[in-house]
Design a protein around this motif. Structure first.
Motif, PDB file in Angstrom:
ATOM      1  N   LEU A   1       0.765  -1.329  -0.059  1.00 34.46           N
ATOM      2  CA  LEU A   1      -0.144   0.160  -0.130  1.00 34.46           C
ATOM      3  C   LEU A   1       0.669   1.265   0.091  1.00 34.46           C
ATOM      4  O   LEU A   1       0.554   2.319  -0.936  1.00 34.46           O
ATOM      5  N   ILE A   2       1.949   1.327   0.748  1.00 33.22           N
ATOM      6  CA  ILE A   2       2.897   2.491   0.991  1.00 33.22           C
ATOM      7  C   ILE A   2       3.518   2.591  -0.485  1.00 33.22           C
ATOM      8  O   ILE A   2       3.553   3.783  -0.910  1.00 33.22           O
ATOM      9  N   ARG A   3       3.827   1.632  -1.077  1.00 29.25           N
ATOM     10  CA  ARG A   3       4.682   1.594  -2.335  1.00 29.25           C
ATOM     11  C   ARG A   3       3.716   2.216  -3.368  1.00 29.25           C
ATOM     12  O   ARG A   3       4.101   3.224  -4.008  1.00 29.25           O
ATOM     13  N   THR A   4       2.517   1.768  -3.513  1.00 32.07           N
ATOM     14  CA  THR A   4       1.542   2.154  -4.322  1.00 32.07           C
ATOM     15  C   THR A   4       1.204   3.859  -4.035  1.00 32.07           C
ATOM     16  O   THR A   4       1.120   4.578  -5.020  1.00 32.07           O
ATOM     17  N   LEU A   5       1.122   4.244  -2.953  1.00 32.03           N
ATOM     18  CA  LEU A   5       0.884   5.740  -2.514  1.00 32.03           C
ATOM     19  C   LEU A   5       1.891   6.470  -2.836  1.00 32.03           C
ATOM     20  O   LEU A   5       1.477   7.484  -3.623  1.00 32.03           O
ATOM     21  N   ALA A   6       3.199   5.963  -3.103  1.00 32.38           N
ATOM     22  CA  ALA A   6       4.079   6.672  -3.204  1.00 32.38           C
ATOM     23  C   ALA A   6       4.367   6.869  -4.944  1.00 32.38           C
ATOM     24  O   ALA A   6       4.310   7.934  -5.262  1.00 32.38           O
ATOM     25  N   LYS A   7       3.736   5.922  -5.544  1.00 31.38           N
ATOM     26  CA  LYS A   7       3.761   6.029  -7.083  1.00 31.38           C
ATOM     27  C   LYS A   7       2.643   6.848  -7.371  1.00 31.38           C
ATOM     28  O   LYS A   7       2.772   7.848  -8.361  1.00 31.38           O
ATOM     29  N   LEU A   8       1.343   7.054  -6.653  1.00 32.02           N
ATOM     30  CA  LEU A   8       0.334   7.834  -6.897  1.00 32.02           C
ATOM     31  C   LEU A   8       0.589   9.223  -6.803  1.00 32.02           C
ATOM     32  O   LEU A   8       0.524  10.112  -7.587  1.00 32.02           O
ATOM     33  N   GLU A   9       1.340   9.442  -5.602  1.00 32.14           N
ATOM     34  CA  GLU A   9       1.680  10.595  -5.183  1.00 32.14           C
ATOM     35  C   GLU A   9       2.636  11.418  -6.481  1.00 32.14           C
ATOM     36  O   GLU A   9       2.212  12.569  -6.545  1.00 32.14           O
ATOM     37  N   LYS A  10       3.452  10.734  -6.635  1.00 31.49           N
ATOM     38  CA  LYS A  10       4.482  11.096  -7.831  1.00 31.49           C
ATOM     39  C   LYS A  10       3.692  11.511  -9.179  1.00 31.49           C
ATOM     40  O   LYS A  10       3.886  12.631  -9.612  1.00 31.49           O
ATOM     41  N   SER A  11       2.584  10.820  -9.676  1.00 28.80           N
ATOM     42  CA  SER A  11       1.916  10.864 -10.917  1.00 28.80           C
ATOM     43  C   SER A  11       0.938  12.010 -10.631  1.00 28.80           C
ATOM     44  O   SER A  11       0.534  12.733 -11.430  1.00 28.80           O
ATOM     45  N   VAL A  12       0.492  12.217  -9.332  1.00 28.58           N
ATOM     46  CA  VAL A  12      -0.532  13.314  -9.230  1.00 28.58           C
ATOM     47  C   VAL A  12       0.194  14.757  -9.107  1.00 28.58           C
ATOM     48  O   VAL A  12      -0.290  15.403  -9.792  1.00 28.58           O
ATOM     49  N   LYS A  13       1.230  14.577  -8.674  1.00 26.12           N
ATOM     50  CA  LYS A  13       2.061  16.041  -8.614  1.00 26.12           C
ATOM     51  C   LYS A  13       2.222  16.456  -9.976  1.00 26.12           C
ATOM     52  O   LYS A  13       2.267  17.567 -10.524  1.00 26.12           O
ATOM     53  N   HIS A  14       2.438  15.269 -10.910  1.00 27.54           N
ATOM     54  CA  HIS A  14       3.170  15.354 -12.417  1.00 27.54           C
ATOM     55  C   HIS A  14       1.832  16.358 -13.137  1.00 27.54           C
ATOM     56  O   HIS A  14       1.770  17.008 -13.852  1.00 27.54           O
ATOM     57  N   TYR A  15       0.428  15.513 -12.791  1.00 20.92           N
ATOM     58  CA  TYR A  15      -0.661  15.983 -13.175  1.00 20.92           C
ATOM     59  C   TYR A  15      -1.197  17.231 -12.898  1.00 20.92           C
ATOM     60  O   TYR A  15      -1.709  18.181 -13.712  1.00 20.92           O
ATOM     61  N   ILE A  16      -0.638  17.955 -11.806  1.00 21.45           N
ATOM     62  CA  ILE A  16      -1.051  19.120 -11.294  1.00 21.45           C
ATOM     63  C   ILE A  16      -0.363  20.060 -12.163  1.00 21.45           C
ATOM     64  O   ILE A  16      -0.791  20.980 -12.708  1.00 21.45           O
ATOM     65  N   ASP A  17       1.107  19.653 -12.386  1.00 15.40           N
ATOM     66  CA  ASP A  17       1.729  20.486 -13.272  1.00 15.40           C
ATOM     67  C   ASP A  17       1.229  20.583 -14.705  1.00 15.40           C
ATOM     68  O   ASP A  17       1.159  21.704 -15.004  1.00 15.40           O
ATOM     69  N   VAL A  18       0.763  19.501 -14.926  1.00 19.67           N
ATOM     70  CA  VAL A  18       0.274  19.440 -16.607  1.00 19.67           C
ATOM     71  C   VAL A  18      -1.060  20.196 -16.608  1.00 19.67           C
ATOM     72  O   VAL A  18      -0.976  21.252 -17.331  1.00 19.67           O
ATOM     73  N   CYS A  19      -2.024  19.907 -15.792  1.00 17.57           N
ATOM     74  CA  CYS A  19      -3.152  20.694 -15.713  1.00 17.57           C
ATOM     75  C   CYS A  19      -2.892  22.316 -15.713  1.00 17.57           C
ATOM     76  O   CYS A  19      -3.883  23.147 -16.024  1.00 17.57           O
ATOM     77  N   THR A  20      -1.831  22.850 -14.842  1.00 10.51           N
ATOM     78  CA  THR A  20      -1.876  24.203 -14.565  1.00 10.51           C
ATOM     79  C   THR A  20      -0.853  24.920 -15.665  1.00 10.51           C
ATOM     80  O   THR A  20      -0.655  26.105 -15.616  1.00 10.51           O
ATOM     81  N   SER A  21      -0.174  23.902 -16.467  1.00 13.82           N
ATOM     82  CA  SER A  21       0.557  24.759 -17.535  1.00 13.82           C
ATOM     83  C   SER A  21       0.408  24.522 -18.900  1.00 13.82           C
ATOM     84  O   SER A  21       0.859  25.304 -19.795  1.00 13.82           O
ATOM     85  N   ASP A  22      -0.726  23.230 -19.205  1.00 10.28           N
ATOM     86  CA  ASP A  22      -0.825  23.086 -20.518  1.00 10.28           C
ATOM     87  C   ASP A  22      -1.598  24.218 -21.238  1.00 10.28           C
ATOM     88  O   ASP A  22      -2.817  24.603 -20.693  1.00 10.28           O
ATOM     89  N   ARG A  23      -1.439  24.845 -22.371  1.00 11.19           N
ATOM     90  CA  ARG A  23      -2.270  26.049 -22.931  1.00 11.19           C
ATOM     91  C   ARG A  23      -3.260  25.861 -23.372  1.00 11.19           C
ATOM     92  O   ARG A  23      -4.377  26.250 -23.083  1.00 11.19           O
ATOM     93  N   THR A  24      -3.252  24.369 -24.046  1.00 14.34           N
ATOM     94  CA  THR A  24      -4.862  24.019 -24.423  1.00 14.34           C
ATOM     95  C   THR A  24      -6.013  23.798 -23.186  1.00 14.34           C
ATOM     96  O   THR A  24      -6.937  24.165 -23.284  1.00 14.34           O
ATOM     97  N   ILE A  25      -5.348  23.069 -22.357  1.00 10.92           N
ATOM     98  CA  ILE A  25      -6.357  22.862 -21.211  1.00 10.92           C
ATOM     99  C   ILE A  25      -6.678  24.347 -20.332  1.00 10.92           C
ATOM    100  O   ILE A  25      -7.773  24.537 -20.034  1.00 10.92           O
ATOM    101  N   ILE A  26      -5.890  25.196 -20.223  1.00 13.30           N
ATOM    102  CA  ILE A  26      -6.154  26.221 -19.755  1.00 13.30           C
ATOM    103  C   ILE A  26      -7.039  27.151 -20.706  1.00 13.30           C
ATOM    104  O   ILE A  26      -8.139  27.903 -20.104  1.00 13.30           O
ATOM    105  N   ALA A  27      -6.856  27.107 -21.908  1.00 15.50           N
ATOM    106  CA  ALA A  27      -7.712  27.639 -22.738  1.00 15.50           C
ATOM    107  C   ALA A  27      -9.321  27.286 -22.791  1.00 15.50           C
ATOM    108  O   ALA A  27     -10.431  27.727 -22.656  1.00 15.50           O
ATOM    109  N   ARG A  28      -9.234  25.949 -22.417  1.00 19.38           N
ATOM    110  CA  ARG A  28     -10.749  25.313 -22.211  1.00 19.38           C
ATOM    111  C   ARG A  28     -11.468  25.290 -20.799  1.00 19.38           C
ATOM    112  O   ARG A  28     -12.412  25.467 -20.631  1.00 19.38           O
ATOM    113  N   CYS A  29     -10.494  25.545 -19.704  1.00 21.95           N
ATOM    114  CA  CYS A  29     -10.928  25.319 -18.340  1.00 21.95           C
ATOM    115  C   CYS A  29     -10.849  26.798 -17.652  1.00 21.95           C
ATOM    116  O   CYS A  29     -11.741  26.925 -16.652  1.00 21.95           O
ATOM    117  N   SER A  30      -9.842  27.714 -17.741  1.00 18.44           N
ATOM    118  CA  SER A  30      -9.645  28.875 -17.203  1.00 18.44           C
ATOM    119  C   SER A  30     -10.963  29.750 -17.529  1.00 18.44           C
ATOM    120  O   SER A  30     -11.198  30.111 -18.692  1.00 18.44           O
TER     121      SER A  30
END
Lengths: 317, 383
Positions: free
Chosen positions: B167-196
């Motif tokens: 469980l702890i190993r999986t949580l670490a994996k999840l944490e890493k990818s979710v942090k990456h997704y937060i970066d993607v969603c707040t920086s991708d131009r097309t996502i910002i154009a559609r959501c902001s």
């Protein structure tokens, strides 16, 4: 008589229907496989597109009563005929295409718009709100990408002394290197790649057939063989647009000899087209869909400006 | 000149049937009318026909995605009716169960949102990582979706010591990818154009229309049942309530993704603080006459169960207020003023769950009066 037979053969076999559909469907299959891998899926096998189209041909054709009109039934064939005709005007194996004319660039740009016009008419004729919305979005998008596409193509024509013949553009590149290697034409190359993305209705410009908003846009009501023909036409268009871009900017069909091995022009041409398709696939997998107003604004500012800069630089120097 | 665009009951942007009558002027939306009731399941009546132990299973089936929190809210209400306390270890197991569910629900939603804006790659990646949380639910509770680790008076299954490292190993994996997704969603131009700046819900509207959960928190309403009315072991765990100010779709994306990070932190604390001991106390067969409300913070917001007992082993009345039901009114201010192309993503942004929301009211079309249908009438309709 023999000449006429040659044209018929060219239209039906090489580089016409048979060759173009085979390459188009293969490119579409590779596109799907690559998309699958980019999305951490296995993806369908590369020949899946052949199977899909074959399956569609065997399906029953269901046309809604409201859509049953001459326009709706003819649009697929017209669309298919137009893109295949472009193949005859493109230099595929050498700098000489099957049909030559003085201003074939203009004819190609016209013919490339016929599929778009067919789909619009089909959408309006389908008597379905999704089709109508898709068509109206398509009209707006057409006005967006076409300006950038034509301006970029014109800047190449200006470079070769305002020649609108693709064969002279290809021969010019055989002597002076690819157009894209000239600094003045790099902006135009970027512009035409973006415009091609819009022309092929790929993300971020798949607005006219946005499946989460309007099902399949103009083609919502099509089924069976008609849809199969439209699908092949779309896949040929994918190949044709890439081919036009290659001919304009990336040297066109030029035979090479690498390490004593002779590579015919058509092979190097297909490899370059494949490169363009892969680039387009990558773009379509790393972006979200824009809104139609955002897309129009984007087309009229960024790519059009780039193409205009190129045209200006070429004309001035 | 305005006209009505019907969205639904069957529409590609809707996962389940709902009917929107969107009044548009050109592309601009000027009015919204919402019609629900295509999916009514009659759960509340069915709950009062069953014993408490059977009702627990039924309550988990109100919603496919948030089953753990439904059974937890039901248990919370029933336990306070019966006046029993559950053992400490079970309280922590309930927290782990609820938070794993929040992770999976938020990732599922994020995938759907990415699909609505045509970002298929991101959709596939979100759902790939959602698999991790589903695997954890299967590992700990024996089922990928219907985990519901809660039981009346405790927990249904114990968490085994040997499963915790994975469980702890999986949580670490999840944490890493979710942090990456937060970066993607707040920086991708097309996502910002559609959501902001799209589908903005002002704080005033959110408060007036009683929005709950991430929908309200994205509009700056600092409200979370886990902190404000702690249940299970939330009072012994420290976590932040994620609040964003903007109120647009992008803020809702960011709130949910950051909540996943908080959930990961909560699960880690719960694993460390979990005491040893029994996981269940005996639940009485007959519950004395009483009434109680049980609230939990479901992934979509505040979930409320009202239970009234009558001294038998069946509840007299159960009332469920699901978070989507509370969030529907806020769809109107979010949609009005936008364009047709924004409908799918804005509707999706409140993370609607239709089947747990649907209610049926019988309205006489001529007089406009509401009335209650008798059992015989319903039976006749069913034939």
């Amino acid at each position: 008589m023999i000449e006429a037979l040659g044209y018929v053969l060219a239209f039906f076999v090489f580089p016409g229907i048979l060759f173009a559909s085979a390459v188009g469907l293969l490119f579409a299959g590779i596109d799907r496989k690559l998309t699958g891998h980019m999305q951490h899926r296995i993806g369908p096998p590369i020949w899946q597109e052949f199977l899909d189209v074959g399956k569609l041909f065997g399906k029953e054709d269901i046309t809604p009563a409201a859509a049953n009109s001459f326009v709706f039934n003819c649009a697929p064939l017209l669309c298919f005929g137009a893109v295949t005709a472009v193949m005859l005007l493109l230099p595929i194996n050498s700098s000489q295409p099957v049909l030559t004319s003085v201003a074939d660039l203009i004819v190609i740009i016209y013919l490339l718009n016929i599929p778009a016009v067919c789909m619009m008419l089909a959408g309006y004729a389908s008597g379905c709100p999704f089709g109508t919305t898709g068509s109206s979005r398509y009209v707006v998008q057409l006005f967006g990408y076409e300006l950038a596409f034509i301006t970029a193509a014109l800047s190449v024509a200006a470079k070769v002394g305002w020649s609108l013949s693709l064969s002279s553009i290809v021969s010019y590149q055989a002597q002076n290197g690819w157009m894209v290697s000239q600094v003045a034409l790099i902006p135009a190359a970027i512009a035409i790649l973006i415009a091609a993305q819009g022309k092929l209705l790929r993300v971020p410009f798949d607005i006219p057939e946005a499946e989460s908003e309007i099902v399949h846009g103009s083609l919502t009501e099509y089924s069976g063989p008609k849809l199969a023909i439209l699908r092949i036409a779309y896949n040929i268009e994918l190949f044709v647009v890439a081919a036009v871009v290659v001919n304009l900017f990336f040297g066109g069909p030029v035979p090479h000899t690498i390490g004593g091995v002779y590579i015919p022009g058509v092979v190097s041409f297909l490899i370059k087209c494949f490169g363009i398709v892969v680039l387009s696939t990558v773009i379509r997998n790393i972006a979200a869909r824009l809104r139609i107003d955002q897309a129009l604004k984007f087309f009229w500012t960024f790519p059009t400006l780039l193409a205009a800069i190129s045209l200006f630089l070429v004309v001035v120097t | 000149m305005t006209f009505i665009v019907p969205i639904g009951p069957q529409h590609p942007a809707l996962e389940e049937p709902a009917h929107f009558r969107i009044e548009v002027k050109g592309e601009e939306i000027v009015g919204v009318d919402l019609r629900l009731g295509y999916n009514h399941k009659g759960i509340e009546q069915a709950l009062s026909d069953r014993s408490y132990a059977h009702g627990l299973y039924l309550s988990a089936r109100v919603c496919g995605i948030c089953n753990s929190t439904h059974s937890l809210a039901f248990t919370r209400a029933v336990e306070s009716v019966a006046g029993i306390e559950c053992p400490d270890r079970a309280r922590y197991i309930r927290v782990i169960d609820a938070e794993l569910e929040r992770i999976h629900s938020h990732l599922l939603w994020a995938g759907i949102a990415a699909h609505e804006i045509g970002f298929t790659t991101l959709f596939m990646l979100f759902w790939r990582d959602r698999e991790l949380s589903l695997d954890m639910r299967e590992l700990l509770f024996g089922h990928r979706i219907y985990a519901s680790g809660t039981y009346l008076g405790g927990a249904r299954v114990d968490i085994k010591e040997k499963d915790i490292p994975q469980l702890i190993r999986t949580l670490a994996k999840l944490e890493k990818s979710v942090k990456h997704y937060i970066d993607v969603c707040t920086s991708d131009r097309t996502i910002i154009a559609r959501c902001s700046g799209v589908g903005v819900l002002k704080k005033k509207d959110a408060l007036e229309l009683c929005a709950v959960g991430p929908t309200a928190r994205a509009s700056g309403v600092d409200f979370d049942i886990r902190r404000d009315d702690p249940y299970a072991a939330y009072d012994e765990i420290s976590f932040d309530v994620i609040v964003e100010r903007d109120g647009d779709v992008l803020a809702k994306v960011v709130v949910r993704l950051r909540e996943i990070l908080e959930s990961i932190g909560i699960i880690r604390q719960a694993i460390d603080a979990m005491p040893k001991g029994a996981i269940r106390t005996k639940f009485p067969e007959n519950v004395p006459e009483n009434e109680a409300v049980g609230r939990t913070e479901a992934p979509r917001g505040e979930l409320m169960y009202y239970v009234r007992s009558n001294g038998t082993n069946k509840p007299e009345r159960v009332r469920i207020r699901t978070p989507s039901y509370a969030n529907w009114p806020s769809a109107k201010p979010m949609l009005v003023g936008g364009t047709i192309a924004e409908i799918p993503i804005v509707v999706a942004s409140i993370d609607p769950c239709y089947s747990c929301t649907d209610r049926v009211t019988i309205v006489d079309a001529e007089t406009g009066k509401f009335r209650i249908m008798t059992k015989e009438e319903l039976r006749r309709l069913r034939r």
